[in-house]
Design an enzyme around this catalytic site. Sequence first.
Site, PDB file in Angstrom:
ATOM      1  N   ASN A  66      17.070 -56.166  -1.388  1.00 29.88           N
ATOM      2  CA  ASN A  66      18.332 -55.902  -2.067  1.00 29.88           C
ATOM      3  C   ASN A  66      18.071 -55.830  -3.571  1.00 29.88           C
ATOM      4  OD1 ASN A  66      17.924 -58.694  -2.534  1.00 29.88           O
ATOM      5  ND2 ASN A  66      20.123 -59.129  -2.493  1.00 29.88           N
ATOM      6  N   HIS A  67      19.047 -55.305  -4.324  1.00 27.70           N
ATOM      7  CA  HIS A  67      18.778 -55.001  -5.735  1.00 27.70           C
ATOM      8  C   HIS A  67      19.962 -55.438  -6.585  1.00 27.70           C
ATOM      9  CE1 HIS A  67      16.521 -53.430  -8.911  1.00 27.70           C
ATOM     10  NE2 HIS A  67      16.652 -52.127  -8.730  1.00 27.70           N
ATOM     11  N   VAL A  68      19.776 -56.566  -7.303  1.00 28.10           N
ATOM     12  CA  VAL A  68      20.868 -57.096  -8.113  1.00 28.10           C
ATOM     13  C   VAL A  68      20.590 -57.055  -9.603  1.00 28.10           C
ATOM     14  CG1 VAL A  68      21.741 -58.569  -6.269  1.00 28.10           C
ATOM     15  CG2 VAL A  68      20.039 -59.474  -7.825  1.00 28.10           C
ATOM     16  N   ASP A  72      14.182 -57.668 -10.537  1.00 26.21           N
ATOM     17  CA  ASP A  72      13.846 -57.652  -9.109  1.00 26.21           C
ATOM     18  C   ASP A  72      12.490 -57.003  -8.839  1.00 26.21           C
ATOM     19  OD1 ASP A  72      16.295 -58.817  -8.626  1.00 26.21           O
ATOM     20  OD2 ASP A  72      17.269 -56.952  -8.033  1.00 26.21           O
ATOM     21  N   GLU A 137      19.148 -49.918  -1.634  1.00 31.57           N
ATOM     22  CA  GLU A 137      20.436 -49.715  -2.308  1.00 31.57           C
ATOM     23  C   GLU A 137      20.339 -48.698  -3.438  1.00 31.57           C
ATOM     24  OE1 GLU A 137      22.946 -53.715  -2.280  1.00 31.57           O
ATOM     25  OE2 GLU A 137      20.887 -54.063  -2.928  1.00 31.57           O
TER      26      GLU A 137
END
Length: 259
Positions: A66-68, A72, A137
Amino acid sequence: MSTAPSPRLRTTHSDLPRTAQEPHPPRFLLHSLRPVSRWLIRRRYRVEVLGAENVPASGPVVLAANHVGVIDGPMLAIFAPRPVHALTKHEMFSGRLGRFLHLSGQVPLDRFRTDVAAARSCLRVLRDDGVIGIFPEGRRGPGDLQRFHRGAAYFALAAGATVVPVSFFGTREPGGRSSSLPRRGAPMHVVFGRPVTIDAVAFPRTKEQVETTSQLLWTHMTRELESARARTGRELPGPLPAGDLEPDPATGVTDLGAP
């Protein structure tokens, strides 16, 4: 597809698309800087890595995360159990940063067209029994996997690779902008989920095959994200501030079902 490592069909450099003449991305800095980078990051943040045993010690692996936040990619390259060649937007490959990314083995990706060079480079890595990193994402955001591009499924099908979900918590704080870093001393979690093994599918792979595999991967990754949330007691940071979303191509899976 299975959620446990098992013998699987794989492709070679002579299979289409052929990769025997494709150079492997640079590896020197990728290997040598990881121990030093881990030490430096841990001087600033409290990093906990969970589930590293889920990453196979050998063979082709796709780490799908996932990519926040902006950190990352570096966190994936630094803390994964094996060296990672991560797909990185080509806009970052300029100046000294671009030179560093190239020498550390990261793969430039043009997100707004079919990037044949990036695809061949990643297939070269996988067929050499290496590891690639990808953020399905696309752009940074809430990290809840409600956007999901098809790249992870394509590479798994094209190479016969194991896909390992990766969940990031704490790499962007609630309300933080996409380019922001957490405060000094903040806790971060990197959680490697249960692996999924996928048999290679001979060229040409159909859109239906890639779409179906993408749906299966999304379901598995969503469940692993929830498992990681429960295991760590952490929450995702929520949406980015208004106006902070990067442009991103509309090439994701269109019918995400309930996990």
